[in-house]
Scaffold this motif. Structure first.
Motif, short mmCIF file in Angstrom:
data_model
loop_
_atom_site.label_atom_id
_atom_site.label_comp_id
_atom_site.label_asym_id
_atom_site.label_seq_id
_atom_site.Cartn_x
_atom_site.Cartn_y
_atom_site.Cartn_z
N ILE A 26 30.60 35.08 12.10
CA ILE A 26 29.80 34.64 13.24
C ILE A 26 29.11 33.32 12.94
O ILE A 26 28.88 32.97 11.79
CB ILE A 26 28.77 35.71 13.68
N ASP A 27 28.78 32.59 14.01
CA ASP A 27 28.29 31.22 13.89
C ASP A 27 27.02 31.09 13.05
O ASP A 27 26.95 30.28 12.13
CB ASP A 27 28.03 30.64 15.29
N PHE B 79 28.22 23.27 15.47
CA PHE B 79 27.27 24.24 16.01
C PHE B 79 26.34 23.60 17.03
O PHE B 79 25.96 24.22 18.02
CB PHE B 79 26.45 24.85 14.86
N ASP B 80 25.96 22.35 16.80
CA ASP B 80 25.05 21.64 17.69
C ASP B 80 25.86 21.06 18.85
O ASP B 80 26.68 20.15 18.67
CB ASP B 80 24.34 20.52 16.91
N TYR C 207 24.94 30.23 20.81
CA TYR C 207 26.18 30.86 20.35
C TYR C 207 26.40 32.13 21.18
O TYR C 207 25.45 32.72 21.73
CB TYR C 207 26.10 31.20 18.85
N GLY C 208 27.66 32.54 21.26
CA GLY C 208 27.99 33.80 21.92
C GLY C 208 27.67 33.82 23.41
O GLY C 208 27.57 34.90 24.01
N GLY C 209 27.51 32.67 24.03
CA GLY C 209 27.21 32.64 25.46
C GLY C 209 25.77 33.00 25.80
O GLY C 209 25.41 33.05 26.98
N GLY D 175 30.04 37.32 25.37
CA GLY D 175 30.62 36.25 24.56
C GLY D 175 31.81 36.65 23.72
O GLY D 175 32.40 35.81 23.04
N GLU D 176 32.19 37.93 23.74
CA GLU D 176 33.31 38.40 22.91
C GLU D 176 34.44 38.90 23.80
O GLU D 176 34.22 39.62 24.78
CB GLU D 176 32.84 39.51 21.97
N VAL D 177 35.65 38.51 23.45
CA VAL D 177 36.80 38.84 24.28
C VAL D 177 37.15 40.32 24.17
O VAL D 177 37.18 40.90 23.09
CB VAL D 177 38.01 37.95 23.89
#
Length: 336
Positions: A86-87, A119-120, A159-161, A220-222
């Motif tokens: 994860i990010d 990341f930014d 991250y992750g929407g 955020g996860e498919v």
């Protein structure tokens, strides 16, 4: 690194499919064939931990002792490859790659500078524009009053929407800004989103590139996805990977693209995507095999066009029932 042959997956508590496919990939990398796969998580009991060879409890990512705890696990468990998923974990770990290397463990991550670049969202947008990679038009805060709506907004370091969304009017844009002060706005693109699971070899050459439509996404996860062949999207992915390789990025990369008439880049993350299990199967196991081989210092070659399209991923819930801390029953049951 001598005879070390073990892998540690961090924050991997729920990624059962990835753990199982990594175990298969280990058998195809000579230096890891006799190794064990471990999961590290802040929870003592995790689904993926049941399917791994063992698990370790570590502090949360933001805890001051997180890095030292992982280093101790790597030394004690003779970990050769450390794989974040994860990010925010990767952002924290990338700053300490040298410490892990000194402990005999290879961190699967680019150096801290390119990790921060990706990341930014503000830094990445400026990087893409400078590299002549097409991205959605950015709308400055002072342009919100005269902008054409709808717009899309997202946190600059999100991250992750989480914290992202659509605003249909100036009032909604102002409301979003009142909730947090780190948003960036861009034109809204009403096109399918494509995630492209990739690998850049240690030599800086893209060897894996598997595009898949994100059919259903939850938090955020498919959850549902299928592999496709989209020449224009594939071409943009390769251009993006080559630009990233020029900034020192190698290893797994997930590129996200709007499949518009003229594809546009959304973002890129230097890690495995949540749907990597589908792309790994589409490449006959080559995606995860490449990740592990590259981390072991072995040469990695491959044709990015060598994958199978028309494969579909459907995720469902499974259950692990414990009696205290010991697994009691698993549904569905593992094949004998």
């Amino acid at each position: 690194m001598g005879s070390k042959a073990n892998i540690l997956v961090t924050c991997g508590g729920k990624w059962v499919g990835t753990v199982l496919q990594l175990r298969q990939a280990m058998q195809e990398v000579p230096l890891l064939q006799n190794g064990r796969l471990y999961v590290a998580d802040r929870a003592a009991i995790t689904p993926a931990g049941h399917f791994a060879d063992g698990s370790f409890v570590v502090p949360p990512i933001g805890h001051p002792d997180y890095i030292d705890s992982l280093l101790e696990v790597c030394r004690r468990a003779e970990v050769r490859v450390l794989l974040p998923l994860i990010d925010i974990d990767q952002v924290r770990l990338a700053r300490h790659g040298k410490r892990f290397s000194e402990a005999g463990t290879t961190l699967v991550s680019p150096p801290a500078e390119p990790v921060e670049l990706l990341f930014d969202k503000d830094c990445f947008h400026r990087f893409a524009v400078a590299a002549d990679l097409p991205v959605p038009k950015r709308i400055a805060l002072e342009e919100l009053e005269t902008a054409d709506y709808p717009l899309f907004y997202k946190p600059i370091r999100g991250y992750g929407g989480i914290g992202a969304g659509r605003c249909n009017s100036l009032a909604e844009a102002r409301r979003a800004c009142s909730c947090r002060d780190d948003l960036m706005f861009q034109e809204f693109v009403g096109a399918p989103e494509v995630s492209i699971d990739c690998y850049i070899s240690p030599a800086g050459v893209p060897t894996v590139r598997v595009p898949r439509i994100r059919d259903k996404v939850v938090d955020g996860e498919v959850m549902q996805s299928h592999t496709v062949r989209l020449p224009d999207v594939n071409a943009l992915a390769i251009r993006t990977l080559e630009a990233l390789a020029g900034r020192g990025v190698s290893g797994p990369v997930t590129v996200q693209v709007f499949a518009a008439e003229e594809p546009m880049l959304i973002e890129a993350n230097p890690r495995l995507g949540s749907g990597n299990v589908l792309s790994n199967v589409a490449t006959g196991g080559r995606l995860l095999r490449s990740v592990l081989a590259g981390a072991c210092g072995l040469p990695v070659i491959g044709d990015p066009d060598d994958y199978r399209d028309g494969l579909y991923l459907y995720r469902y819930l499974g259950d692990v029932i414990h009696d205290g801390s010991a697994p009691f029953q698993v549904f569905p049951r593992m094949a004998a």
